[in-house]
Write an enzyme that holds these catalytic residues in place. Structure first.
Site, PDB file in Angstrom:
ATOM      1  N   CYS A   1       3.394 -40.114  23.545  1.00 43.29           N
ATOM      2  CA  CYS A   1       4.577 -39.872  22.713  1.00 43.29           C
ATOM      3  C   CYS A   1       5.250 -41.195  22.334  1.00 43.29           C
ATOM      4  O   CYS A   1       5.468 -42.064  23.184  1.00 43.29           O
ATOM      5  CB  CYS A   1       5.575 -38.988  23.459  1.00 43.29           C
ATOM      6  SG  CYS A   1       7.012 -38.582  22.443  1.00 43.29           S
TER       7      CYS A   1
ATOM      8  N   CYS B   1      12.244 -41.993  25.820  1.00 48.14           N
ATOM      9  CA  CYS B   1      13.053 -41.287  26.836  1.00 48.14           C
ATOM     10  C   CYS B   1      12.755 -41.912  28.205  1.00 48.14           C
ATOM     11  O   CYS B   1      11.610 -41.882  28.673  1.00 48.14           O
ATOM     12  CB  CYS B   1      12.715 -39.807  26.824  1.00 48.14           C
ATOM     13  SG  CYS B   1      12.693 -39.098  25.159  1.00 48.14           S
TER      14      CYS B   1
ATOM     15  N   CYS C   1       7.911 -19.569  24.302  1.00 51.38           N
ATOM     16  CA  CYS C   1       8.878 -20.619  23.959  1.00 51.38           C
ATOM     17  C   CYS C   1       8.056 -21.837  23.550  1.00 51.38           C
ATOM     18  O   CYS C   1       6.986 -22.069  24.113  1.00 51.38           O
ATOM     19  CB  CYS C   1       9.726 -20.933  25.187  1.00 51.38           C
ATOM     20  SG  CYS C   1      10.887 -22.300  24.958  1.00 51.38           S
TER      21      CYS C   1
ATOM     22  N   CYS D   1       5.909 -21.267  28.116  1.00 50.65           N
ATOM     23  CA  CYS D   1       6.439 -22.328  27.259  1.00 50.65           C
ATOM     24  C   CYS D   1       5.301 -23.258  26.865  1.00 50.65           C
ATOM     25  O   CYS D   1       4.530 -23.692  27.723  1.00 50.65           O
ATOM     26  CB  CYS D   1       7.490 -23.136  28.006  1.00 50.65           C
ATOM     27  SG  CYS D   1       8.807 -22.109  28.608  1.00 50.65           S
TER      28      CYS D   1
ATOM     29  N   CYS E   1      16.887 -22.471  23.597  1.00 49.53           N
ATOM     30  CA  CYS E   1      16.881 -22.926  24.983  1.00 49.53           C
ATOM     31  C   CYS E   1      17.240 -24.405  24.958  1.00 49.53           C
ATOM     32  O   CYS E   1      16.512 -25.206  24.360  1.00 49.53           O
ATOM     33  CB  CYS E   1      15.479 -22.716  25.570  1.00 49.53           C
ATOM     34  SG  CYS E   1      15.255 -23.412  27.214  1.00 49.53           S
TER      35      CYS E   1
ATOM     36  N   ARG F   1      18.100 -21.926  33.996  1.00 51.91           N
ATOM     37  CA  ARG F   1      16.743 -22.180  34.504  1.00 51.91           C
ATOM     38  C   ARG F   1      16.720 -23.385  35.442  1.00 51.91           C
ATOM     39  O   ARG F   1      16.973 -24.516  35.015  1.00 51.91           O
ATOM     40  CB  ARG F   1      15.783 -22.396  33.331  1.00 51.91           C
ATOM     41  CG  ARG F   1      15.796 -21.211  32.357  1.00 51.91           C
ATOM     42  CD  ARG F   1      14.708 -21.283  31.305  1.00 51.91           C
ATOM     43  NE  ARG F   1      14.893 -20.232  30.309  1.00 51.91           N
ATOM     44  CZ  ARG F   1      14.457 -18.985  30.415  1.00 51.91           C
ATOM     45  NH1 ARG F   1      13.789 -18.603  31.480  1.00 51.91           N
ATOM     46  NH2 ARG F   1      14.692 -18.097  29.457  1.00 51.91           N
TER      47      ARG F   1
ATOM     48  N   CYS G   1      10.612 -40.228  31.038  1.00 53.65           N
ATOM     49  CA  CYS G   1       9.444 -39.409  30.696  1.00 53.65           C
ATOM     50  C   CYS G   1       8.103 -40.052  31.021  1.00 53.65           C
ATOM     51  O   CYS G   1       7.827 -41.200  30.642  1.00 53.65           O
ATOM     52  CB  CYS G   1       9.498 -39.019  29.222  1.00 53.65           C
ATOM     53  SG  CYS G   1       8.237 -37.772  28.840  1.00 53.65           S
TER      54      CYS G   1
HETATM   55  N1  SAM Z   1       8.726 -33.759  23.267  1.00 53.12           N
HETATM   56  C1  SAM Z   1       9.495 -32.606  23.423  1.00 53.12           C
HETATM   57  C2  SAM Z   1      10.948 -32.946  23.568  1.00 53.12           C
HETATM   58  O1  SAM Z   1      11.264 -33.997  24.049  1.00 53.12           O
HETATM   59  O2  SAM Z   1      11.766 -32.087  23.245  1.00 53.12           O
HETATM   60  C3  SAM Z   1       9.060 -31.725  24.571  1.00 53.12           C
HETATM   61  C4  SAM Z   1       8.589 -32.380  25.823  1.00 53.12           C
HETATM   62  S1  SAM Z   1       9.352 -32.067  27.430  1.00 53.12           S
HETATM   63  C5  SAM Z   1       8.951 -30.418  27.851  1.00 53.12           C
HETATM   64  C6  SAM Z   1      11.033 -32.044  27.237  1.00 53.12           C
HETATM   65  C7  SAM Z   1      11.956 -31.936  28.409  1.00 53.12           C
HETATM   66  O3  SAM Z   1      11.392 -32.001  29.711  1.00 53.12           O
HETATM   67  C8  SAM Z   1      12.898 -33.098  28.345  1.00 53.12           C
HETATM   68  O4  SAM Z   1      13.904 -32.897  27.389  1.00 53.12           O
HETATM   69  C9  SAM Z   1      13.444 -33.152  29.739  1.00 53.12           C
HETATM   70  O5  SAM Z   1      14.624 -32.373  29.801  1.00 53.12           O
HETATM   71  C10 SAM Z   1      12.344 -32.562  30.598  1.00 53.12           C
HETATM   72  N2  SAM Z   1      11.709 -33.621  31.380  1.00 53.12           N
HETATM   73  C11 SAM Z   1      10.699 -34.414  30.982  1.00 53.12           C
HETATM   74  N3  SAM Z   1      10.381 -35.301  31.943  1.00 53.12           N
HETATM   75  C12 SAM Z   1      11.210 -35.061  32.984  1.00 53.12           C
HETATM   76  C13 SAM Z   1      11.370 -35.666  34.281  1.00 53.12           C
HETATM   77  N4  SAM Z   1      10.634 -36.698  34.688  1.00 53.12           N
HETATM   78  N5  SAM Z   1      12.316 -35.154  35.107  1.00 53.12           N
HETATM   79  C14 SAM Z   1      13.080 -34.120  34.699  1.00 53.12           C
HETATM   80  N6  SAM Z   1      12.987 -33.522  33.485  1.00 53.12           N
HETATM   81  C15 SAM Z   1      12.061 -33.987  32.632  1.00 53.12           C
HETATM   82 FE1  SF4 Z   2       8.349 -37.703  24.062  1.00 55.32          FE
HETATM   83 FE2  SF4 Z   2       8.805 -37.251  26.649  1.00 55.32          FE
HETATM   84 FE3  SF4 Z   2      10.820 -37.870  25.051  1.00 55.32          FE
HETATM   85 FE4  SF4 Z   2       9.600 -35.462  24.761  1.00 55.32          FE
HETATM   86  S1  SF4 Z   2      10.768 -36.160  26.545  1.00 55.32           S
HETATM   87  S2  SF4 Z   2      10.212 -36.883  23.138  1.00 55.32           S
HETATM   88  S3  SF4 Z   2       7.495 -36.025  25.315  1.00 55.32           S
HETATM   89  S4  SF4 Z   2       9.067 -39.233  25.557  1.00 55.32           S
END
Ligand code: SAM
Ligand code: SF4
Length: 351
Positions: A55, A59, A131, A99, A191, A263, A62
């Site tokens: 990606c 973030c 979802c 999801c 959501c 959730r 992530c």
């Molecule tokens: N790329 C898409 C987005 O960012 O909307 C979907 C990917 S992911 C399912 C999105 C969410 O997973 C993030 O917004 C975050 O809330 C959660 N998430 C991802 N990595 C995480 C982590 N290391 N710890 C907790 N929550 C996490």
């Molecule tokens: Fe990309 Fe992860 Fe951010 Fe979703 S949460 S936009 S997968 S970097």
């Protein structure tokens, strides 16, 4: 029924709730929960990462961002048939919401989106809520997802508007809210929630809840994630979140958005059974479970289906049926809860 559904929450009012002594807070949240939900029900969800890693976004939490060196490899978009087989096994294990997540910044109108639309159609046919969480969407793309039968779209705001640029610089908070507004133009339910443990203050948590609780209508579902610290990301060494902070966040969410499904999402894998029971008491009524103990990627784990069946059974909880979002849209509130004992044993195959 006591009508405590409102959309005009001030920061001060939410802070007063958030700062209530914990036992009083949980007691109040449990009362609110019982007024609006069957407190004996918990929805079991399965997240399928249909496109993992690679990606372009930054973030800081992530495992899937190309900007950080994590041990999560990028994989191509999954085949529709593999997603459907995973969803079938999930349903056989009591899952009532599937999801589909993609590590995309935004949806592009290409063959990959067409393939995700096929996934939505085929998994919806299994009789579970579907979802999607695919990044930013235009109103037209939201409409195409609606036409494919999508039940919900996840798009987390993650933290407060004030703290957002400390966590993500490749998009703005307003972009997140715009996608949520685009989904709201359709009948797809919304959501949206966030993460605690990103280094935010209590006021950031309260501000995030104010953003969500002043949406009209409230989000149909609100994930509360606790950061899974991912080696290689800037937040790999963030401070731990105490379970009581998690409970406090869940209870406050329940009180300010009484009809939404709350959730208990990432971070649950580290919780004891009694920690989780306290979260259910505070109003959480959904969990993510998985055959391979992977919630999102291997860096963000969950419990297994069998562990969760055992937990819910011990606590006398039933699985919330699909399409039961009492408050929100045209949901089928008449479906019966799924008794744990009727759920088939987990097959040995893994994803
Ligand atoms: N790329 C898409 C987005 O960012 O909307 C979907 C990917 S992911 C399912 C999105 C969410 O997973 C993030 O917004 C975050 O809330 C959660 N998430 C991802 N990595 C995480 C982590 N290391 N710890 C907790 N929550 C996490
Ligand atoms: Fe990309 Fe992860 Fe951010 Fe979703 S949460 S936009 S997968 S970097």
């Amino acid at each position: 029924m006591h009508d405590d559904l409102r959309h005009d929450w001030t920061h001060e009012q939410i802070r007063e709730i958030y700062q209530t002594p914990l036992m009083d807070l949980v007691f109040r949240a449990a009362e609110t929960h019982r007024r609006h939900h069957d407190a004996a029900e918990v929805q079991v969800c399965k997240l399928v990462s249909v496109k993992t890693g690679g990606c372009p976004e930054d973030c800081k939490y992530c495992s899937q961002s190309v900007r950080y060196s994590t041990d999560v490899d990028a994989t191509p978009l999954m085949d529709v048939s593999e997603v459907v087989e995973t969803a079938k096994r999930a349903k056989a294990n009591g899952v009532t919401r599937v999801c589909l997540g993609a590590a995309w910044r935004s949806v592009k109108d290409n063959g990959q989106f067409d393939q995700v639309l096929d996934m939505v159609r085929d998994v919806t046919e299994l009789g579970v809520e579907v979802c999607c969480t695919l990044g930013m969407l235009t109103p037209e793309q939201a409409g195409r997802l609606e036409n494919a039968g999508l039940y919900a779209y996840n798009h987390n705001v993650d933290t407060s508007n004030e703290y957002y640029d400390q966590i993500i610089t490749t998009r703005k908070y307003a972009d997140r809210l715009q996608t949520i507004a685009n989904v709201r133009k359709t009948n797809v339910t919304v959501c949206t929630g966030g993460i605690i443990g990103l280094g935010e203050t209590d006021d950031d948590r309260i501000s995030m809840l104010q953003t969500l609780a002043t949406l009209t209508p409230h989000p149909d579902s609100v994930p509360i994630n606790v950061l899974s610290k991912v080696p290689g990301t800037p937040l790999a060494n963030a401070a731990d979140v105490s379970v009581f902070d998690t409970v406090r966040m869940i209870a406050t969410t329940r009180i300010v958005m009484p009809k939404s499904v709350v959730r208990l999402s990432a971070g649950r894998a580290k919780m004891s059974a009694s920690d989780q029971a306290l979260c259910f008491m505070a109003g959480a009524n959904s969990i993510f479970s998985s055959e391979a103990k992977i919630m999102l990627t291997k860096a963000v784990p969950s419990q297994s289906y069998d562990e969760d069946k055992a937990l819910l059974h011990q606590l006398g909880l039933k699985i919330r049926p699909p399409f039961k979002n009492a408050a929100m849209r045209s949901a089928d509130a008449s479906a019966d809860a799924v008794a744990i004992d009727t759920v088939a044993a987990e097959p040995t195959a893994t994803v």
